[in-house]
Every structure is written in structure tokens, then in C-alpha cells.
Design an enzyme around this catalytic site. Structure first.
Site, PDB file in Angstrom:
ATOM      1  N   ASP A   1      -0.134 -11.713   7.973  1.00 55.54           N
ATOM      2  CA  ASP A   1       0.751 -12.564   7.164  1.00 55.54           C
ATOM      3  C   ASP A   1       2.221 -12.215   7.336  1.00 55.54           C
ATOM      4  O   ASP A   1       3.065 -13.101   7.306  1.00 55.54           O
ATOM      5  CB  ASP A   1       0.367 -12.455   5.684  1.00 55.54           C
ATOM      6  CG  ASP A   1      -0.918 -13.211   5.411  1.00 55.54           C
ATOM      7  OD1 ASP A   1      -1.048 -14.336   5.921  1.00 55.54           O
ATOM      8  OD2 ASP A   1      -1.806 -12.671   4.734  1.00 55.54           O
TER       9      ASP A   1
ATOM     10  N   HIS B   1       4.105  -5.605  -5.509  1.00 53.24           N
ATOM     11  CA  HIS B   1       2.677  -5.898  -5.554  1.00 53.24           C
ATOM     12  C   HIS B   1       1.863  -4.693  -5.141  1.00 53.24           C
ATOM     13  O   HIS B   1       2.340  -3.798  -4.439  1.00 53.24           O
ATOM     14  CB  HIS B   1       2.309  -7.129  -4.699  1.00 53.24           C
ATOM     15  CG  HIS B   1       2.495  -6.931  -3.230  1.00 53.24           C
ATOM     16  ND1 HIS B   1       1.451  -6.944  -2.335  1.00 53.24           N
ATOM     17  CD2 HIS B   1       3.600  -6.729  -2.494  1.00 53.24           C
ATOM     18  CE1 HIS B   1       1.924  -6.762  -1.108  1.00 53.24           C
ATOM     19  NE2 HIS B   1       3.220  -6.631  -1.184  1.00 53.24           N
TER      20      HIS B   1
ATOM     21  N   TYR C   1     -11.611  -1.320   1.390  1.00 50.33           N
ATOM     22  CA  TYR C   1     -11.415  -1.062   2.819  1.00 50.33           C
ATOM     23  C   TYR C   1     -10.045  -0.477   3.104  1.00 50.33           C
ATOM     24  O   TYR C   1      -9.773  -0.040   4.227  1.00 50.33           O
ATOM     25  CB  TYR C   1     -11.644  -2.335   3.634  1.00 50.33           C
ATOM     26  CG  TYR C   1     -10.409  -3.165   3.904  1.00 50.33           C
ATOM     27  CD1 TYR C   1      -9.872  -3.996   2.915  1.00 50.33           C
ATOM     28  CD2 TYR C   1      -9.758  -3.125   5.138  1.00 50.33           C
ATOM     29  CE1 TYR C   1      -8.738  -4.746   3.152  1.00 50.33           C
ATOM     30  CE2 TYR C   1      -8.622  -3.882   5.384  1.00 50.33           C
ATOM     31  CZ  TYR C   1      -8.114  -4.675   4.391  1.00 50.33           C
ATOM     32  OH  TYR C   1      -6.983  -5.409   4.626  1.00 50.33           O
ATOM     33  N   ARG C   2      -9.170  -0.412   2.091  1.00 53.58           N
ATOM     34  CA  ARG C   2      -7.793   0.004   2.306  1.00 53.58           C
ATOM     35  C   ARG C   2      -7.231   0.326   0.928  1.00 53.58           C
ATOM     36  O   ARG C   2      -7.720  -0.219  -0.058  1.00 53.58           O
ATOM     37  CB  ARG C   2      -7.062  -1.203   2.899  1.00 53.58           C
ATOM     38  CG  ARG C   2      -5.740  -0.946   3.531  1.00 53.58           C
ATOM     39  CD  ARG C   2      -5.311  -2.212   4.230  1.00 53.58           C
ATOM     40  NE  ARG C   2      -4.070  -2.013   4.939  1.00 53.58           N
ATOM     41  CZ  ARG C   2      -3.458  -2.961   5.648  1.00 53.58           C
ATOM     42  NH1 ARG C   2      -3.984  -4.148   5.728  1.00 53.58           N
ATOM     43  NH2 ARG C   2      -2.343  -2.722   6.277  1.00 53.58           N
TER      44      ARG C   2
ATOM     45  N   TYR D   1       0.822  -1.214   0.000  1.00 51.59           N
ATOM     46  CA  TYR D   1       0.000   0.000   0.000  1.00 51.59           C
ATOM     47  C   TYR D   1       0.858   1.267   0.000  1.00 51.59           C
ATOM     48  O   TYR D   1       0.364   2.352   0.233  1.00 51.59           O
ATOM     49  CB  TYR D   1      -0.950  -0.015   1.207  1.00 51.59           C
ATOM     50  CG  TYR D   1      -1.943  -1.158   1.171  1.00 51.59           C
ATOM     51  CD1 TYR D   1      -3.007  -1.141   0.270  1.00 51.59           C
ATOM     52  CD2 TYR D   1      -1.821  -2.246   2.020  1.00 51.59           C
ATOM     53  CE1 TYR D   1      -3.917  -2.186   0.221  1.00 51.59           C
ATOM     54  CE2 TYR D   1      -2.735  -3.299   1.975  1.00 51.59           C
ATOM     55  CZ  TYR D   1      -3.774  -3.254   1.077  1.00 51.59           C
ATOM     56  OH  TYR D   1      -4.685  -4.293   1.033  1.00 51.59           O
TER      57      TYR D   1
END
Ligand code: ADP
Length: 531
Positions: free
Chosen positions: A150, A389, A470-471, A91
Site C-alpha cells: 500500500d 495507527h 503474523y506481524r 509497527y
């Protein structure tokens, strides 16, 4: 790297601000080297892209220092960007939304302040990572389990503030924090909930206190810097069972979801299960060229080969049970009976004593009993060593047809942009968080740009279908904020009112979650606008 200034701040004023910051945090607490700035930039941008790059990094060691930093930032109009560990890499990592912001990294505030065995909670500073807390609990011989996400290197505080998830019954981290200490943008200290009592003893055991609950104001927001938090823990269970379920056909996803919903609502399963598609499973232990070297997304026939060779299904679920031996056995029997209605389903369960040493538990069964790791980092190398990613994560009700509909809508869009559909579905009793990962070679500018375009295309399709995210990555925060459009943007109107009241000079994390200070508002909503 050329020297970067915060927007609207001249070199002289910036030098004076840096000197004032250094007087607070010490010379070793002020980083300006190219390598330090790189560490707090978007880790998966291509080399020439410095839109999300700071001008300096501060490493305070105390609440007083955080407060003083905010004071200086107000004085010199320097935008700050607060992170705890700054490792939520998909993110944007520790990077600021506004180029040239000064990052306040809380990594050096890393003390576990309290562990309360009786009431099963810990109190941590923001720099405490999941690995730190896990090791602290073990070293102290505590019979307590921390819910871990994770990747164990992230902070307990940053993850909860971002609505992060783990896999024990306390896996909704935002819901299982209790009591925060916050430095407001004007540098003043505030405590949520029962922390409002200067002589109380219930700050970390009762959330609501008296009057409005204000904790939510500081989650995914730019209204304050959180400097401590209570986090609830699970007493180490007598037994733990790690279960896996795989279904053969794509069409089995909907019945699987519906059965799992009932098991969760009935509290037969009490943890937060997760589902993965075959390419996501394959990426954890192999790279793409092991299976396919052609152009475009991995074809269906190859996905079938992967399922056959790896002995996995089109959807693969992990869940956990905890309790006495008899309870775990009875629950597993109930889960097996319910899921056996799906043709050809495979269900396995591996049972461990709750205090089994970590090296006696296979890696795949560790996170559900709170053993942190960095194993999943391997998956990022699916398309090359310099793997990057970007996540896209919409919400859906936990209803089979809804989840299937969302997959059918979004998967082809990823494929049209040349990406494999890498899907993880985080399951709660009433909803799913669907994590679609664009995995690319970050050394390839074309792939990075295409991933961003693909993400935008998903956003557009998801918004049209009524799915909110949500993010989000820094890149898409404005777009996602705009999805929340009820009553002509009532959500953002209220956010703006709060922002202006708490942070009139607009110095704290401008642009976070699409919330901009008044002076930057007319320019909001384009990538470079705030640079
Ligand atoms: P992690 O520690 O898991 O790597 P980060 O530190 O990157 O997580 O935090 C994620 C985001 O949450 C940050 O980009 C920032 O916007 C926000 N955040 C993190 N820590 C704090 C904090 N202590 N106070 C306020 N916001 C925070």
C-alpha cells in the site's frame, strides 16, 4: 531529549564506539541529533514516551561497512537495530525494541544491482524502495511489473523480510524473493541458496539449492543483516482488469469468502485480493467528523449512511485479472457468474492495456498493476491531523465461517475500547491476514494508551481462540511470541539456540520478534525491561 546510552554501556565506552563507527561510515554517516533520533523512534508514540528510541543512527554505504559495524558492536557490546527504509510506521517504524540501541539504517545502500528481463527478476540493495524500483524499471524501458504494497516508500527488502504483501500474482513478497546476501552477527558474509556457489548463475532463479533452505532464518529475525536480495517480477501483461465487488450485508461476508476461495484455488483469479469494511473505505477520502462527531465508535446507523452516500457495501473487495484480452474477458465472466449467487452483489471491472501510463489509471486501480503511491496515508488522519495507527493482524483459514467468526470475536473488542473497527482482509488462496487498525490521534496520550490496551485485549482473545498474529508492533512482540506455545514453547527454544549460536554477544536487534540474547532473556517480556 536527554542523551540516551545503550543498556549496560558507559558513556566512555559509548563515545569510543561512536568514534569507531564514525571512522567506518564517515561523519555524515553517524547521526545523533534529536531530530535524527526522533525520525528513528516510534512515530506514533506520544511525545513523552521514549521507550523505543535509539542512541544514534548509522548510515553505511557498503557491505564492508555493515560488516565493520558489527565488529565494533561486538567489541563494545553495543546493541544494534537494522532497518532498510524503517518506514513500516504502524509497527514502530525505524525504532529499536531496546531503548538506546544504535540503528543501522540501510537507506544509503540503495542500488538496483541487476534487472533480468528474460527471467523476470531484479536484484536490489536494502535501501531500494518500491518507488525506486518502479522508477528504475520504467526508466530502463523494462516490460516488468514489481508487486507493491500500500505504501510505496518502504523498501523491497524490509517488506519481504517482514512477510509484507502486495496485490499482483507475486503479492506474497516473502514467497517471491529468491536469493539473499546476509552479514551475520560476527560480521561474516553469507549467501543463501544457489548463492553458495562462488561461480554460479542461478542464485536468483532457483530457491532451494542443496541442503537446508536457510532464507527463512533471516526473515522477521535478528540472525543477520540482509544486504542484497533477488526479487521476482511479473512480465507486463497484455491486458489488466481491475475488479471491484461489494456486498450489501454483513452476512454476505462468509459466502463471498467461500466463492473467492474457489476462484483462487481454481486460478481464475491469480492475484491477492483485498477486502475493506465501510469505515476503512471512508477513511481513504474523508475524516471521521465528516460523518460522526459523537462519543464512542461510529454507530451502525451512520455506517449505513456511509454505505449509501458512498455507494459502497458492508464489504468491498478489489481483485485483478491479467492476460490477453480474451483471457481477461473469459475470467471476468467466470468471476461474475460465480459471485452473482450473492443477492444484490455489485461487480465492476475496468480494463486497461498492461502498459497504460500511470496517469491514465485512476489511483484506486494502480497498485494491482504495480504502480506505487502513498495515497493510503490519508486514512491515518481519520481521527485528527496527528494521526497514528497500530495494526493487529491475525491469520485465519480462507473459510467463510472462520473469517466471520474472527470478525465477530474481534470487532466488539475494538469497539469496547472506543475504537472504530477498521478492517482490511488480505486474501490468499488458503488463508486471510486480517488487518485491524487502531487509528488514533497520536497527540492524545489517552488515545495512544487506549490503543495499546485494545491491542493487548485483541491479542488475549485471539490467543484463546487459536489465532496467531503474523506481524506485530515492537510493543507487543513478546506477547505475540508467547502465543506460539506448542510443546511448552518449542519455537522459542529453537530460536534461542540459533540466536546464541549466531550472536553469542547478543548485539543484533535484541528483542526482535521476542527473540532475546541470553543475557537479556531473564528480563524479557516487559515493556521497560530492556530499556
Ligand atoms: P520498510 O523498508 O518497509 O520501511 P523496515 O526497514 O522498517 O521496512 O523493516 C521492517 C523490519 O524488518 C525492521 O524493523 C527490521 O527488524 C527488519 N529488517 C529490515 N531490513 C532488514 C535487513 N536488511 N536485514 C535484517 N532485518 C531487516
Amino acid at each position: 531529549m536527554t542523551s540516551i546510552l545503550p543498556p549496560g554501556v558507559g558513556q566512555q565506552a559509548f563515545d569510543a564506539a561512536l568514534q569507531a563507527f564514525a571512522d567506518v561510515v564517515g561523519d555524515d554517516g553517524l547521526l545523533k541529533s534529536a531530530s535524527a533520533l526522533k525520525e528513528y523512534s516510534d512515530p506514533y508514540a506520544f511525545a513523552a514516551d521514549d521507550v523505543f528510541t535509539p542512541s544514534a543512527v548509522l548510515l553505511p554505504t557498503s557491505v564492508d561497512q555493515v560488516s565493520a559495524i558489527l565488529g565494533i558492536a561486538n567489541q563494545y557490546s553495543v546493541p544494534l537495530w537494522a532497518v532498510s527504509q524503517g518506514r513500516n510506521l504502524g509497527y514502530g517504524g525505524g525504532a529499536p525494541r531496546v531503548r538506546g540501541s544504535v540503528v543501522v539504517s540501510l537507506r544509503r545502500m540503495n542500488r538496483v544491482l541487476e534487472v533480468n528481463e528474460e527471467c523476470a527478476y531484479a536484484v536490489v540493495e536494502p535501501g531500494v524502495s518500491f518507488i525506486d524500483l518502479y522508477e528504475h524499471l520504467r526508466a530502463g524501458g523494462h516490460k516488468l511489473v514489481v508487486s507493491v504494497p500500500d505504501l510505496g516508500w518502504g523498501s523491497v527488502v524490509g517488506n519481504a523480510l517482514e512477510y509484507g504483501r502486495g496485490y499482483t500474482p507475486l503479492g506474497d513478497h516473502a514467497a517471491n524473493h529468491c536469493g539473499m546476501e546476509v552479514v551475520l552477527p560476527d560480521g561474516k558474509l553469507f549467501r543463501t541458496g544457489m548463492g553458495g556457489l562462488s561461480r554460479g548463475n542461478s542464485w536468483h532463479v532457483y530457491r532451494h539449492a542443496f541442503g537446508p533452505s536457510l532464507d527463512g532464518l533471516f526473515m522477521q529475525s535478528n540472525f543477520g543483516i540482509v544486504t542484497r536480495m533477488g526479487v521476482w517480477l511479473m512480465p507486463t501483461p497484455e491486458w489488466y482488469l481491475s475488479g471491484s465487488v461489494s456486498v450489501k450485508r454483513e452476512a454476505d461476508l462468509a459466502p463471498l469468502i467461500d466463492i473467492v476461495r474457489k476462484l483462487l484455488l481454481d486460478r481464475v483469479i491469480e492475484n491477492y485480493p483485498v477486502l475493506a469494511n465501510p469505515l476503512t473505505v471512508a477513511a481513504c477520502s474523508s475524516t471521521r467528523d465528516r460523518w460522526y462527531q459523537g462519543e464512542g465508535p461510529v454507530p451502525e446507523s451512520v455506517i449505513e449512511d456511509i454505505c449509501r452516500e458512498m455507494g459502497i457495501g458492508r464489504w468491498n473487495m478489489r481483485f485483478a485479472l491479467y492476460g490477453s484480452e480474451a483471457m481477461v474477458d473469459a475470467q471476468f465472466a467466470a468471476v461474475t457468474a460465480a459471485l452473482s449467487r450473492i443477492p444484490d452483489v455489485r461487480i465492476d471491472g475496468r480494463r486497461y492495456k498492461g502498459d497504460t501510463p500511470p496517469d491514465e489509471i485512476p489511483p484506486m486501480d494502480r497498485s494491482q498493476i504495480g504502480i506505487p503511491s502513498l495515497d493510503i496515508l490519508a486514512a491515518v488522519k481519520w481521527r485528527g491531523e496527528a494521526g497514528g495507527h497500530m495494526g493487529f493482524s491475525p491469520v485465519s483459514p480462507l473459510v467463510g465461517q472462520e473469517v466471520r467468526r474472527q470478525c465477530e470475536l474481534l470487532r466488539p473488542i475494538m469497539n469496547q475500547h472506543g475504537f472504530d473497527y477498521m478492517g482490511g482482509i488480505l486474501v490468499s488462496p488458503r488463508c486471510t491476514l486480517h488487518i485491524l487498525e487502531f487509528i488514533y490521534d497520536a497527540a492524545d496520550e489517552g488515545q495512544v494508551r487506549e490503543a495499546r490496551q485494545g491491542c493487548k485485549a485483541l491479542l488475549k482473545a485471539a490467543a484463546a481462540a487459536g489465532y496467531g498474529e503474523y506481524r506485530s508492533h515492537l510493543e507487543h512482540m513478546d506477547d505475540v511470541a508467547r502465543m506460539y506455545d506448542f510443546n511448552d514453547g518449542a519455537t522459542m527454544r529453537l530460536n534461542n539456540l540459533i540466536k546464541d549460536a549466531l550472536d553469542p554477544n547478543g548485539i543484533l536487534s535484541p528483542g526482535k520478534q521476542g527473540i532475546w540474547p541470553r543475557a537479556m532473556r531473564p528480563r524479557q517480556c516487559t515493556r521497560e525491561a530492556a530499556s
